[in-house]
Each structure stands twice: as structure tokens, then as C-alpha cells.
Scaffold this motif. Structure first.
Motif, short mmCIF file in Angstrom:
data_model
loop_
_atom_site.label_atom_id
_atom_site.label_comp_id
_atom_site.label_asym_id
_atom_site.label_seq_id
_atom_site.Cartn_x
_atom_site.Cartn_y
_atom_site.Cartn_z
N PRO A 232 0.82 -1.22 0.00
CA PRO A 232 0.00 0.00 0.00
C PRO A 232 0.85 1.27 0.00
O PRO A 232 2.06 1.20 0.21
N LEU A 233 0.20 2.39 -0.21
CA LEU A 233 0.90 3.67 -0.12
C LEU A 233 1.09 4.11 1.31
O LEU A 233 2.03 4.84 1.63
N GLU A 234 0.17 3.72 2.18
CA GLU A 234 0.24 4.11 3.58
C GLU A 234 -0.13 2.91 4.44
O GLU A 234 -0.64 1.90 3.94
N TYR A 235 0.07 3.04 5.72
CA TYR A 235 -0.12 1.90 6.62
C TYR A 235 -1.15 2.27 7.69
O TYR A 235 -0.83 2.51 8.84
N SER A 236 -2.40 2.32 7.26
CA SER A 236 -3.50 2.69 8.14
C SER A 236 -3.83 1.55 9.09
O SER A 236 -3.87 0.38 8.68
N TRP A 237 -4.11 1.88 10.33
CA TRP A 237 -4.51 0.86 11.29
C TRP A 237 -5.82 0.20 10.87
O TRP A 237 -6.06 -0.97 11.19
N LEU A 238 -6.65 0.94 10.11
CA LEU A 238 -7.95 0.40 9.71
C LEU A 238 -7.83 -0.79 8.76
O LEU A 238 -8.74 -1.61 8.67
N SER A 239 -6.73 -0.86 8.03
CA SER A 239 -6.57 -1.93 7.04
C SER A 239 -5.94 -3.19 7.63
O SER A 239 -5.81 -4.20 6.94
N LYS A 240 -5.57 -3.14 8.89
CA LYS A 240 -4.91 -4.28 9.52
C LYS A 240 -5.91 -5.26 10.12
O LYS A 240 -7.01 -4.90 10.54
N SER A 241 -5.51 -6.50 10.16
CA SER A 241 -6.34 -7.55 10.74
C SER A 241 -6.64 -7.24 12.21
O SER A 241 -5.76 -6.83 12.96
N GLY A 242 -7.91 -7.40 12.61
CA GLY A 242 -8.30 -7.18 14.00
C GLY A 242 -8.56 -5.74 14.36
O GLY A 242 -8.74 -5.42 15.54
N ALA A 243 -8.62 -4.84 13.38
CA ALA A 243 -8.80 -3.42 13.67
C ALA A 243 -10.13 -3.12 14.36
O ALA A 243 -10.27 -2.07 15.01
#
Length: 378
Positions: A232-243
Motif C-alpha cells: 500500500p501507499l500508507e499503513y492505516s490501522w484500519l486496514s490491519k487484521s483485527g482493527a
């Protein structure tokens, strides 16, 4: 099926004839109401549940997937086409001896990222121009060879609606083992599109033109392989497993949510934009994209015929074109006065290059076409 005139679903004044959906659509009343509801909800954040961060986003993902006949796991929410093209450029490998194929006078959002990649890798930009009587499809295919690394094109040319046969281009792209990236901002929602037939690597669109949603929210389709290992271009917490579990966000995760969700832009749950986009895509699916295109084709056929009767030159009249955009040729010297004359008559079109771009929608009718030509002929 022809859709009856839908102007009552908008707040367009009777005296206005708006032919510029290719630039920005007017808002449906339902979309306005959804945005207002989002504002009210945002006033009282204590009333926003944890599920409101995730469930509406998944609804929107599913709606866009239905429009392009994809799986929702392959859809990401992005703020702009440039963002989506940057993701594609980051994930498609290029080498010094390869070429990047784009169109002459292509919209810049699908050009600048590839120029940067060419500077970084030494790959060569190949700009496709048409010969007289040649279609864009034939011209593009003629420029694809064993050196081609990526073909980055639209579904139709943004200045006049000249059509590109994406399935034919895709076959040639696959033959030489290149990659395909498509900006469908000027077609999706008004022209039938099936990613399974196109077999594209990435597909990107804004949401505020033919998809009739808010400015600042767009869509990315990524082929399944990129959902497994794409960067990805950025590392958003929303896109991570278990968010979804806010109590454990500090239990940092390397794993992403399934599919293209890794490419979601930060703050994608926007509590105002997402409800507006849901309302817009729901209405488009209710009308049916094929029905929208048939309805708009009827309008543009009348515009083309009347333009030719009055001696105007229709752009690419002898080439394949979509049914929702018409281009008329003028010169740069003519355009300022002509544009002002139309505005004086409250007729609104777009001027792109030396073309008047006429882009109606289901809120237009024959009276609008009469007003357009009355203003032009004066």
C-alpha cells in the motif's frame, strides 16, 4: 430500457441545462440527504457505534463491486484517481528496457505517476497517437510489443468520448505478458463494464462524475494477486487484521484484512462521504448501468444529428464512441466567447482541449437540447 426523465430527483433549476456530468455530477436529493444525515451524526460522536467505522464501508465496497462485476474483496476506497494510480505504479515492476504506453492528451492523473516511474527506472513513455481514420483501439494495440511493461489507459478519451475496446487491448497486453491499468472515471456508472472480461491489473475511478457521489472518495479495483502481496501507499490501522477491536489496537499486526482492503486510504470510513456514496451507487444500480447508457445514447444521438445538420464538426464522428459523451470541434480562439455565450443562456458544457464536451444524464431532455442549440446558433 429507456429511463424516464429523472430531473425531479435532483435540485436542478428549470432554467438550467446542465451537460457537464463528465466534469462533476449534480447531487441527487437522496445523496444530499445522506450527507446531511452524516453531518448530524458527526455532531454527536458519542452516538457513533464501533460498527459504524466498518459496516458502511463494506456496504459501499459491495455496491461498487456490483457495478463492475467484481468481488468486494478486490475493492479499495481511495480519495482520488492519482492515489489509485500511485498504488498501481508502486506495485507494477518496470525495467529500463521496457515501455509504458499512454494516450495522446490522456488525463494527467494517469500520466504523472508513470512519468515519475520512467525517471526512476529508465523505462520509456510511449504516447499513442491516432492516424486519420484509425480507432484508439487499433492505435494502442499497434504500440504494444515485447518491450511493453504496462499499458495505462482510459475506457474512453476524456475529451470527446472516443471508445477504447478494453477486451481487445487486454488480449494483446496478456499476449506480451505486460500489465494493464485503467482509469474508468469517464465511463463507470454510465457505460457497462465487466472486469472479468477485461482482466485488468488495476482499475481506478473517481466517485463524483458518473457515479454521482461526493468529491474526495473514489474506488480502486486490484486483481486478486495484488490483494495477497501488494504494497500500500500508507499503513492505516484500519486496514490491519483485527482493527475492529479498539481495545487491542496496540497489539500491532503485520497481517492485513483480506484482499484489496490493504490499499484503503486512511480515514476511509468518512461519516459524511460514505453515506452519500452509498445513496448514489444504490440509485445507479436501481436504474441499471445498461439502461443509463441506453438512455444517454438516445440523447447524444439527437445531439450528434443536430450538430451535423447545423454544420458543426463532431469529434471522431467516424470512430467508435461511448453513448454518454459527445465532442464538438472548435478552436482555442473561439472557445472563450462561445463558453460565455452558453453560460449567459444557463447552458453548461465542458471545454477540453479544442473540443466542446457535451455530457448529459437522466436529468436532461429534449428541451435541454433545444436550449443548447438555440444558444449555439445565436
Amino acid at each position: 430500457m429507456i429511463i424516464p426523465n429523472q430531473k425531479a430527483l435532483y435540485t436542478l433549476p428549470d432554467e438550467v441545462s446542465y451537460f457537464n456530468c463528465a466534469s462533476m455530477s449534480p447531487l441527487l436529493r437522496s445523496v444530499e440527504e445522506a450527507g446531511t444525515w452524516g453531518l448530524y451524526e458527526r455532531r454527536h460522536p458519542w452516538e457513533i457505534s464501533a460498527s459504524s467505522w466498518f459496516e458502511p464501508v463494506e456496504t459501499l465496497r459491495e455496491l461498487f463491486a456490483r457495478i463492475i462485476h467484481a468481488d468486494r474483496d478486490n475493492i479499495a476506497l481511495i480519495p482520488a484517481v492519482s492515489y489509485g494510480i500511485a498504488i498501481a505504479a508502486k506495485n507494477i515492476p518496470l525495467a529500463k528496457n521496457q515501455t509504458i504506453v499512454v494516450l495522446d492528451q490522456q488525463y494527467p492523473s494517469n500520466v504523472y505517476a508513470w512519468r515519475e516511474r520512467s525517471y526512476e527506472t529508465g523505462a520509456t513513455i510511449v504516447t499513442v497517437k491516432r492516424q486519420p481514420g484509425q480507432s484508439w483501439t487499433d492505435a494502442i494495440v499497434a504500440h504494444i510489443d515485447e518491450r511493453t511493461g504496462v499499458v495505462a489507459i482510459p475506457n474512453c478519451h476524456w475529451t470527446d468520448g472516443s471508445l477504447i475496446d478494453l477486451e481487445s487491448v487486454s488480449r494483446r497486453v496478456k499476449d506480451v505478458k505486460a500489465r494493464l491499468v485503467i482509469d474508468v472515471s469517464q465511463s463507470v456508472g454510465a457505460y457497462p463494464l465487466d472486469v472479468n472480461a477485461i482482466r485488468t491489473d488495476f482499475l481506478v475511478s473517481v466517485g463524483y462524475k458518473w457515479l454521482m457521489g461526493p468529491y474526495g472518495l473514489g474506488y480502486l479495483y486490484a486483481a486478486p494477486e495484488y490483494g495477497l502481496r501488494g504494497v500500500p501507499l500508507e499503513y492505516s490501522w484500519l486496514s490491519k487484521s483485527g482493527a475492529e477491536d479498539f481495545t487491542r489496537l496496540a497489539d500491532y499486526q503485520d497481517a492485513y484484512k483480506p484482499g484489496a482492503r490493504r490499499f484503503d486510504a486512511g480515514e476511509s470510513p468518512s461519516f459524511i462521504h460514505v453515506p452519500m456514496a452509498i445513496a448514489a451507487l444504490t440509485q445507479i444500480l436501481d436504474w441499471g448501468v445498461a439502461n443509463i447508457h441506453e438512455t444517454l445514447s438516445q440523447l447524444t444521438t439527437q445531439i450528434r444529428m443536430r450538430a451535423q445538420q447545423h454544420g458543426f464538426t463532431v469529434s471522431s464522428a467516424d470512430a467508435p464512441h461511448v453513448g454518454h459523451i459527445v465532442g464538438l470541434n472548435f478552436t482555442f480562439d473561439q472557445i472563450p466567447a462561445l463558453g460565455q455565450k452558453l453560460v449567459d443562456h444557463q447552458v453548461y458544457v465542458g471545454f477540453r482541449g479544442e473540443k466542446m464536451r457535451i455530457a448529459p444524464h437522466v436529468y436532461n431532455d429534449v428541451d435541454d437540447i433545444d436550449r443548447l442549440f438555440e444558444a449555439l446558433l445565436k
